[in-house]
Scaffold this motif. Structure first.
Motif, PDB file in Angstrom:
ATOM      1  N   ALA A 167       0.928  -1.006   0.086  1.00  0.00           N
ATOM      2  CA  ALA A 167      -0.122  -0.122   0.011  1.00  0.00           C
ATOM      3  C   ALA A 167       0.826   1.166   0.185  1.00  0.00           C
ATOM      4  CB  ALA A 167      -0.971   0.043   1.330  1.00  0.00           C
ATOM      5  N   LEU A 168       2.133   1.283   0.938  1.00  0.00           N
ATOM      6  CA  LEU A 168       2.784   2.419   0.906  1.00  0.00           C
ATOM      7  C   LEU A 168       3.682   2.566  -0.615  1.00  0.00           C
ATOM      8  CD1 LEU A 168       4.321   1.978   4.441  1.00  0.00           C
ATOM      9  CD2 LEU A 168       2.705   3.534   3.712  1.00  0.00           C
ATOM     10  N   ARG A 169       4.001   1.456  -1.204  1.00  0.00           N
ATOM     11  CA  ARG A 169       4.593   1.835  -2.435  1.00  0.00           C
ATOM     12  C   ARG A 169       3.788   2.267  -3.333  1.00  0.00           C
ATOM     13  NH1 ARG A 169       9.687  -2.612  -2.947  1.00  0.00           N
ATOM     14  NH2 ARG A 169      10.387  -2.470  -1.080  1.00  0.00           N
ATOM     15  N   LEU A 170       2.613   1.808  -3.461  1.00  0.00           N
ATOM     16  CA  LEU A 170       1.604   2.254  -4.260  1.00  0.00           C
ATOM     17  C   LEU A 170       1.424   3.776  -4.304  1.00  0.00           C
ATOM     18  CD1 LEU A 170      -0.821  -0.635  -4.498  1.00  0.00           C
ATOM     19  CD2 LEU A 170       0.432   0.329  -6.311  1.00  0.00           C
ATOM     20  N   ALA A 171       1.146   4.230  -3.011  1.00  0.00           N
ATOM     21  CA  ALA A 171       0.706   5.491  -2.685  1.00  0.00           C
ATOM     22  C   ALA A 171       1.876   6.467  -2.780  1.00  0.00           C
ATOM     23  CB  ALA A 171       0.326   5.650  -1.096  1.00  0.00           C
ATOM     24  N   ARG A 172       3.202   5.813  -2.541  1.00  0.00           N
ATOM     25  CA  ARG A 172       4.329   6.664  -3.078  1.00  0.00           C
ATOM     26  C   ARG A 172       4.506   6.916  -4.543  1.00  0.00           C
ATOM     27  NH1 ARG A 172      10.331   5.911  -3.266  1.00  0.00           N
ATOM     28  NH2 ARG A 172      11.299   7.465  -2.121  1.00  0.00           N
ATOM     29  N   ASP A 173       4.325   6.010  -5.176  1.00  0.00           N
ATOM     30  CA  ASP A 173       4.516   5.978  -6.809  1.00  0.00           C
ATOM     31  C   ASP A 173       3.377   6.946  -7.448  1.00  0.00           C
ATOM     32  OD1 ASP A 173       6.487   4.266  -6.675  1.00  0.00           O
ATOM     33  OD2 ASP A 173       5.441   2.566  -7.432  1.00  0.00           O
ATOM     34  N   GLU A 174       2.392   7.304  -6.219  1.00  0.00           N
ATOM     35  CA  GLU A 174       1.512   8.167  -7.034  1.00  0.00           C
ATOM     36  C   GLU A 174       1.857   9.714  -7.011  1.00  0.00           C
ATOM     37  OE1 GLU A 174      -1.906   7.887  -8.338  1.00  0.00           O
ATOM     38  OE2 GLU A 174      -1.048   5.769  -8.864  1.00  0.00           O
ATOM     39  N   VAL A 175       2.860   9.850  -5.992  1.00  0.00           N
ATOM     40  CA  VAL A 175       3.492  11.237  -5.797  1.00  0.00           C
ATOM     41  C   VAL A 175       4.854  11.558  -6.369  1.00  0.00           C
ATOM     42  CG1 VAL A 175       1.657  11.721  -3.865  1.00  0.00           C
ATOM     43  CG2 VAL A 175       3.814  10.748  -3.150  1.00  0.00           C
ATOM     44  N   MET A 176       5.562  10.460  -6.381  1.00  0.00           N
ATOM     45  CA  MET A 176       6.938  10.932  -6.445  1.00  0.00           C
ATOM     46  C   MET A 176       7.283  11.416  -8.021  1.00  0.00           C
ATOM     47  SD  MET A 176       8.742  10.274  -4.111  1.00  0.00           S
ATOM     48  CE  MET A 176      10.549  10.478  -5.046  1.00  0.00           C
ATOM     49  N   ALA A 177       8.126  12.441  -8.246  1.00  0.00           N
ATOM     50  CA  ALA A 177       8.434  12.982  -9.390  1.00  0.00           C
ATOM     51  C   ALA A 177       7.232  13.919 -10.205  1.00  0.00           C
ATOM     52  CB  ALA A 177       9.066  11.850 -10.367  1.00  0.00           C
ATOM     53  N   ARG A 178       6.407  14.180  -9.294  1.00  0.00           N
ATOM     54  CA  ARG A 178       5.046  14.948  -9.835  1.00  0.00           C
ATOM     55  C   ARG A 178       4.880  16.276  -9.070  1.00  0.00           C
ATOM     56  NH1 ARG A 178       0.240  10.385 -10.805  1.00  0.00           N
ATOM     57  NH2 ARG A 178       1.881   8.675 -11.726  1.00  0.00           N
ATOM     58  N   PRO A 179       4.467  17.338  -9.715  1.00  0.00           N
ATOM     59  CA  PRO A 179       4.056  18.488  -9.139  1.00  0.00           C
ATOM     60  C   PRO A 179       3.262  18.233  -7.843  1.00  0.00           C
ATOM     61  CG  PRO A 179       3.889  18.679 -11.162  1.00  0.00           C
ATOM     62  CD  PRO A 179       4.062  17.341 -11.470  1.00  0.00           C
ATOM     63  N   VAL A 180       3.944  18.995  -6.702  1.00  0.00           N
ATOM     64  CA  VAL A 180       3.082  18.714  -5.673  1.00  0.00           C
ATOM     65  C   VAL A 180       1.750  19.469  -5.472  1.00  0.00           C
ATOM     66  CG1 VAL A 180       3.202  19.559  -3.064  1.00  0.00           C
ATOM     67  CG2 VAL A 180       5.077  18.520  -3.995  1.00  0.00           C
ATOM     68  N   ILE A 181       1.579  20.684  -5.953  1.00  0.00           N
ATOM     69  CA  ILE A 181       0.473  21.283  -6.134  1.00  0.00           C
ATOM     70  C   ILE A 181      -0.580  20.403  -6.748  1.00  0.00           C
ATOM     71  CG2 ILE A 181      -0.693  23.329  -7.168  1.00  0.00           C
ATOM     72  CD1 ILE A 181       1.786  24.808  -6.976  1.00  0.00           C
ATOM     73  N   GLY A 182      -0.381  19.579  -7.733  1.00  0.00           N
ATOM     74  CA  GLY A 182      -1.348  18.912  -8.551  1.00  0.00           C
ATOM     75  C   GLY A 182      -1.881  17.686  -7.845  1.00  0.00           C
ATOM     76  N   SER A 183      -1.015  17.179  -6.857  1.00  0.00           N
ATOM     77  CA  SER A 183      -1.164  16.077  -6.163  1.00  0.00           C
ATOM     78  C   SER A 183      -1.292  16.008  -4.617  1.00  0.00           C
ATOM     79  CB  SER A 183      -0.031  14.737  -6.756  1.00  0.00           C
ATOM     80  OG  SER A 183       1.315  15.297  -6.403  1.00  0.00           O
ATOM     81  N   TRP A 184      -1.686  17.136  -4.312  1.00  0.00           N
ATOM     82  CA  TRP A 184      -1.627  17.429  -2.979  1.00  0.00           C
ATOM     83  C   TRP A 184      -2.480  16.377  -1.961  1.00  0.00           C
ATOM     84  CZ3 TRP A 184       1.545  19.502   0.199  1.00  0.00           C
ATOM     85  CH2 TRP A 184       1.046  19.802   1.856  1.00  0.00           C
ATOM     86  N   THR A 185      -3.506  16.140  -2.355  1.00  0.00           N
ATOM     87  CA  THR A 185      -4.316  15.135  -1.687  1.00  0.00           C
ATOM     88  C   THR A 185      -3.737  13.815  -1.716  1.00  0.00           C
ATOM     89  OG1 THR A 185      -6.622  16.271  -2.474  1.00  0.00           O
ATOM     90  CG2 THR A 185      -6.792  13.971  -1.881  1.00  0.00           C
TER      91      THR A 185
END
Length: 226
Positions: free
Chosen positions: A91-109
């Motif tokens: 679960a943590l790896r899936l969640a982490r892959d959703e946010v790594m190397a992506r702009p924080v503003i667009g993936s804050w949630t």
């Protein structure tokens, strides 16, 4: 003839419901049963699932519970604990892959969801830093310190030093309150100001400081503290 155990066929029916309706249609105890099936292939898992939920409060609470506490529950052995930790890691790896190397503003949630999954159920305070590049993309996520149930030592110079090593231009600090209450303490506020001032001298911006608790989260920026 011997009476057929009531749970015969139950596993198959649960799996069919999972595939047909998805996990959101299943209560926590049934989803937990499905996880337990792989660790205990021939037992009725409903009683153990309900016992675990009563002890730890939720599906996430069970999966994230410390192994030592899980082992205190009758019927939970090494196989069950290992299965829970595999689910947690996935679960943590899936969640982490959703946010790594992506702009924080667009993936804050999604970023908050990842931080909650990583830290909300920890028994001790963890202090992590999210390092961002000039495009506000997350380039590194590191736990800097681990502490006691109510204190984590934070060294502003170390936060800034690590940002410079990674070539980061901004950071987001995140830590958890094991008490469950995400309200910033006076020490949290003072430490945040120290990190902000240390970073500004070297061109490192502190975007936010988020406190994670089981009852929610608080953002210093939203609270007007940053």
């Amino acid at each position: 003839m011997a009476e057929t155990p009531h749970h015969v066929g139950h596993r198959g029916r649960l799996r069919q419901r999972l595939m047909a309706a998805g996990p959101d249609a299943m209560p926590d105890y049934e989803l937990l049963e499905l996880v337990l099936f792989s660790a205990q292939p021939r037992r009725d898992m409903k009683p153990l699932a309900k016992t675990l939920l009563a002890r730890f409060g939720s599906f996430a609470g069970v999966i994230a519970a410390p192994p030592a506490l899980l082992a205190e529950v009758e019927g939970v052995g090494d196989g069950v604990i290992a299965t829970f930790k595999v689910v947690q890691a996935a679960a943590l790896r899936l969640a982490r892959d959703e946010v790594m190397a992506r702009p924080v503003i667009g993936s804050w949630t999604k970023l908050l969801a990842y931080c909650r999954a990583s830290m909300a159920h920890e028994a001790n305070e963890h202090f992590r830093v999210l390092f961002l590049n000039r495009r506000n993309e997350l380039i590194a996520d590191e736990v800097q310190q681990r502490g006691t149930v109510d204190h984590t030592p934070v060294y502003p110079r170390e936060v800034v030093k690590r940002a410079l090593e990674l070539g980061a231009t901004a950071v987001i600090m995140v830590h958890n309150h094991p008490s469950g209450d995400p309200t910033p303490s006076a020490a949290d506020i003072a430490m945040t100001r120290e990190v902000k001032e240390a970073g500004e001298k070297l061109g490192i911006q502190l975007h936010d400081h988020v406190i994670i608790g089981r009852r929610g989260h608080n953002s210093f920026k939203t609270l007007g503290l940053l």
